[in-house]
Motif scaffolding. Structure first.
Motif, mmCIF file in Angstrom:
data_model
loop_
_atom_site.group_PDB
_atom_site.id
_atom_site.type_symbol
_atom_site.label_atom_id
_atom_site.label_comp_id
_atom_site.label_asym_id
_atom_site.label_seq_id
_atom_site.Cartn_x
_atom_site.Cartn_y
_atom_site.Cartn_z
ATOM 1 N N LEU A 33 -29.245 -2.843 17.401
ATOM 2 C CA LEU A 33 -29.767 -2.918 16.035
ATOM 3 C C LEU A 33 -29.021 -1.984 15.077
ATOM 4 C CD1 LEU A 33 -33.636 -2.911 16.682
ATOM 5 C CD2 LEU A 33 -32.218 -4.874 16.073
ATOM 6 N N ILE A 34 -28.426 -0.941 15.634
ATOM 7 C CA ILE A 34 -27.779 0.071 14.784
ATOM 8 C C ILE A 34 -26.734 -0.555 13.866
ATOM 9 C CG2 ILE A 34 -26.333 2.135 14.795
ATOM 10 C CD1 ILE A 34 -27.719 2.934 17.416
ATOM 11 N N ASN A 35 -25.943 -1.465 14.411
ATOM 12 C CA ASN A 35 -24.885 -2.092 13.608
ATOM 13 C C ASN A 35 -25.430 -3.139 12.637
ATOM 14 O OD1 ASN A 35 -22.828 -0.592 14.837
ATOM 15 N ND2 ASN A 35 -22.692 -2.034 16.540
ATOM 16 N N ARG A 36 -26.746 -3.457 12.748
ATOM 17 C CA ARG A 36 -27.331 -4.446 11.838
ATOM 18 C C ARG A 36 -28.111 -3.792 10.703
ATOM 19 N NH1 ARG A 36 -30.368 -7.677 16.112
ATOM 20 N NH2 ARG A 36 -28.829 -7.619 17.772
ATOM 21 N N ILE A 37 -28.157 -2.468 10.693
ATOM 22 C CA ILE A 37 -28.791 -1.779 9.564
ATOM 23 C C ILE A 37 -27.795 -1.821 8.408
ATOM 24 C CG2 ILE A 37 -29.694 0.412 8.722
ATOM 25 C CD1 ILE A 37 -31.505 -0.751 10.748
ATOM 26 N N ASP A 39 -27.125 -3.658 4.109
ATOM 27 C CA ASP A 39 -27.696 -3.709 2.766
ATOM 28 C C ASP A 39 -29.050 -4.408 2.736
ATOM 29 O OD1 ASP A 39 -25.587 -2.343 1.707
ATOM 30 O OD2 ASP A 39 -24.506 -4.126 1.022
ATOM 31 N N ASP A 40 -29.261 -5.366 3.636
ATOM 32 C CA ASP A 40 -30.564 -6.040 3.683
ATOM 33 C C ASP A 40 -31.671 -5.039 3.991
ATOM 34 O OD1 ASP A 40 -29.459 -8.522 3.140
ATOM 35 O OD2 ASP A 40 -29.161 -9.008 5.259
ATOM 36 N N PHE A 41 -31.395 -4.132 4.904
ATOM 37 C CA PHE A 41 -32.374 -3.096 5.254
ATOM 38 C C PHE A 41 -32.649 -2.212 4.052
ATOM 39 C CE2 PHE A 41 -33.554 1.091 6.828
ATOM 40 C CZ PHE A 41 -34.538 0.806 7.768
ATOM 41 N N ALA A 42 -31.589 -1.768 3.383
ATOM 42 C CA ALA A 42 -31.755 -0.915 2.204
ATOM 43 C C ALA A 42 -32.519 -1.641 1.104
ATOM 44 C CB ALA A 42 -30.385 -0.462 1.693
ATOM 45 N N GLN A 43 -32.253 -2.927 0.936
ATOM 46 C CA GLN A 43 -32.954 -3.708 -0.083
ATOM 47 C C GLN A 43 -34.434 -3.857 0.263
ATOM 48 O OE1 GLN A 43 -30.856 -7.420 -0.617
ATOM 49 N NE2 GLN A 43 -28.916 -6.372 -1.083
ATOM 50 N N ALA A 44 -34.729 -3.966 1.554
ATOM 51 C CA ALA A 44 -36.127 -4.071 1.981
ATOM 52 C C ALA A 44 -36.875 -2.787 1.646
ATOM 53 C CB ALA A 44 -36.196 -4.362 3.480
ATOM 54 N N VAL A 45 -36.230 -1.646 1.903
ATOM 55 C CA VAL A 45 -36.841 -0.358 1.569
ATOM 56 C C VAL A 45 -37.072 -0.257 0.066
ATOM 57 C CG1 VAL A 45 -36.492 2.145 1.560
ATOM 58 C CG2 VAL A 45 -35.842 0.810 3.579
ATOM 59 N N HIS A 147 -34.210 -10.813 4.768
ATOM 60 C CA HIS A 147 -34.378 -11.024 6.208
ATOM 61 C C HIS A 147 -33.821 -9.838 6.981
ATOM 62 C CE1 HIS A 147 -32.903 -12.615 10.204
ATOM 63 N NE2 HIS A 147 -34.212 -12.781 10.262
ATOM 64 N N LEU A 148 -34.591 -9.358 7.955
ATOM 65 C CA LEU A 148 -34.152 -8.292 8.859
ATOM 66 C C LEU A 148 -33.938 -8.886 10.239
ATOM 67 C CD1 LEU A 148 -36.593 -5.429 7.769
ATOM 68 C CD2 LEU A 148 -34.256 -5.865 6.970
ATOM 69 N N ASP A 149 -32.729 -8.763 10.737
ATOM 70 C CA ASP A 149 -32.345 -9.378 12.006
ATOM 71 C C ASP A 149 -32.747 -8.483 13.169
ATOM 72 O OD1 ASP A 149 -31.209 -10.672 14.130
ATOM 73 O OD2 ASP A 149 -29.158 -10.658 13.355
ATOM 74 N N ALA A 150 -33.714 -8.945 13.971
ATOM 75 C CA ALA A 150 -34.172 -8.205 15.151
ATOM 76 C C ALA A 150 -33.845 -8.958 16.426
ATOM 77 C CB ALA A 150 -35.679 -7.943 15.058
ATOM 78 N N GLY A 151 -32.810 -9.783 16.383
ATOM 79 C CA GLY A 151 -32.456 -10.607 17.533
ATOM 80 C C GLY A 151 -31.978 -9.780 18.723
ATOM 81 N N VAL A 152 -32.210 -10.308 19.924
ATOM 82 C CA VAL A 152 -31.761 -9.644 21.157
ATOM 83 C C VAL A 152 -30.959 -10.637 21.986
ATOM 84 C CG1 VAL A 152 -33.726 -8.064 21.178
ATOM 85 C CG2 VAL A 152 -33.883 -10.237 22.417
ATOM 86 N N ALA A 153 -30.075 -10.100 22.815
ATOM 87 C CA ALA A 153 -29.238 -10.957 23.658
ATOM 88 C C ALA A 153 -30.045 -11.622 24.753
ATOM 89 C CB ALA A 153 -28.097 -10.139 24.261
ATOM 90 N N ALA A 172 -38.930 -1.035 17.102
ATOM 91 C CA ALA A 172 -37.967 -0.003 16.691
ATOM 92 C C ALA A 172 -37.506 -0.224 15.252
ATOM 93 C CB ALA A 172 -36.768 -0.002 17.636
ATOM 94 N N LEU A 173 -37.263 -1.488 14.885
ATOM 95 C CA LEU A 173 -36.827 -1.787 13.521
ATOM 96 C C LEU A 173 -37.943 -1.478 12.522
ATOM 97 C CD1 LEU A 173 -34.465 -2.806 11.859
ATOM 98 C CD2 LEU A 173 -35.235 -5.152 12.275
#
Length: 332
Positions: A33-37, A39-45, A147-153, A172-173
């Motif tokens: 998830l670290i690499n998916r944080i 601008d979308d995350f910042a915009q959500a905040v 949209h916040l991507d919380a996908g897992v392999a 965690a997200l």
């Protein structure tokens, strides 16, 4: 008889291997998830910070359990939030959501029927929608403002079916979102204490030295000319393991402790003849009555001492406390 003998498929080696594999898979899911944080995350905040309403967190099944926890974490860290069950929303609870609110919708597939059913009503009211899904191309992800991507392999379940890694990643997200909001709001330890008045958190964050310290006649104090024997008697009566040495204005001149007594015996000092001022510790470490009790704990642990004198800004004796007092107050 060993109970495991009645379980033909049980293997301690396999149980250990699966336990370790589960933790490894879930740790990797969170790490990804670290690499998916972005601008979308910042915009959500920013969207939540700028809203005039509350955060309504919703989800079905296991996602619903995670949504409840995220709502609780936000509410306890300065972001007004509560959980709404999507099925109940369709039967009246939708009236709890206003145009000023932000809906945070959780669904691993992004196709939860109960959530999708209320999206049009949310949009019509003018409320904003943040989705947290495992599929960026899902319906819920497409319909969301952010949209916040919380996908897992993969799931940690051996059959890749039971929600395990996916719920851990979503949790965690959600925590990351709550912490970012906490920081942006300037939410302080005092704010946290006010929302957690009960239990150990409240005690640790709200208890001050003045609430724990002993004062008045409970604190043994003698003038500097007192002979060592009389000072020891005063220390024993106090039960704090120390005696303060003060002048007529109660200004602290020094301290004498159990440890100092042992060292005096080792040096064969004549206890009945010498004044306490000759072997006291001058200018001892003190703490103010308005400081937090946890700060007293930190100071005593750092200095490797078991008790502290409490002094005002003029270095006048106000009280004393020891580790036992802090244990009794459940600060430790």
């Amino acid at each position: 008889m060993n109970p495991s003998q009645n379980l033909p498929h049980f293997s301690s080696e396999r149980a250990l291997a699966l336990g370790r594999q589960t933790l490894s898979i879930e740790a990797a899911a969170v790490d990804a998830l670290i690499n998916r944080i972005n601008d979308d995350f910042a915009q959500a905040v920013e969207l939540i910070l700028n809203s005039h309403g509350r955060v309504i967190v919703s989800g079905m099944g296991k996602s619903g359990h995670i949504a409840r926890k995220i709502a609780a974490t936000m509410a306890s860290t300065g972001t007004p939030a509560y959980f709404v069950h999507p099925a109940e929303a369709s039967h009246g609870d939708l009236g709890m959501i206003t145009r000023d609110d932000v809906l945070l919708a959780l669904s691993n597939s992004g196709e939860s029927e109960e959530l999708l059913r209320i999206v049009p009503q949310i949009k019509r009211q003018g409320a904003k929608l943040i989705s947290m899904t495992g599929v960026a191309t899902s319906t819920l992800a497409r319909e969301a403002d952010i949209h916040l991507d919380a996908g897992v392999a993969q799931e940690a379940c051996p059959h890749n079916l039971a929600p395990t890694a996916s719920t851990t990643a979503a949790l965690a997200l959600g925590d990351a979102l709550a912490v970012a909001l906490l920081d942006a709001r300037g939410f302080s330890p005092d704010d946290f204490a006010r929302s957690h008045p009960g239990g150990s958190l409240g005690r640790r964050l709200l208890t001050h030295v003045r609430d724990v310290m002993r004062s008045g006649q409970q604190v043994p104090a003698v003038p500097p000319e007192t002979n060592i024997t009389d000072a020891i008697i005063a220390m024993s009566r106090g039960g704090l393991g120390l005696v303060a040495i003060t002048d007529e204005q109660q200004t602290i001149l020094g301290i004498f402790t159990d440890g100092d007594l042992r060292r005096a015996f080792e040096k064969r000092i004549e206890l009945q003849q010498a004044a306490i001022s000759t072997i006291m510790h001058s200018s001892p470490r003190t703490i103010g009555p308005d400081r937090l009790a946890v700060e007293a704990v930190e100071m005593m642990e750092r200095l490797r001492i078991n008790a502290l004198l409490v002094a005002d800004t003029e270095n006048r004796l106000q009280g004393a406390l020891n580790m036992h007092d802090l244990f009794t107050a459940k600060v430790i």
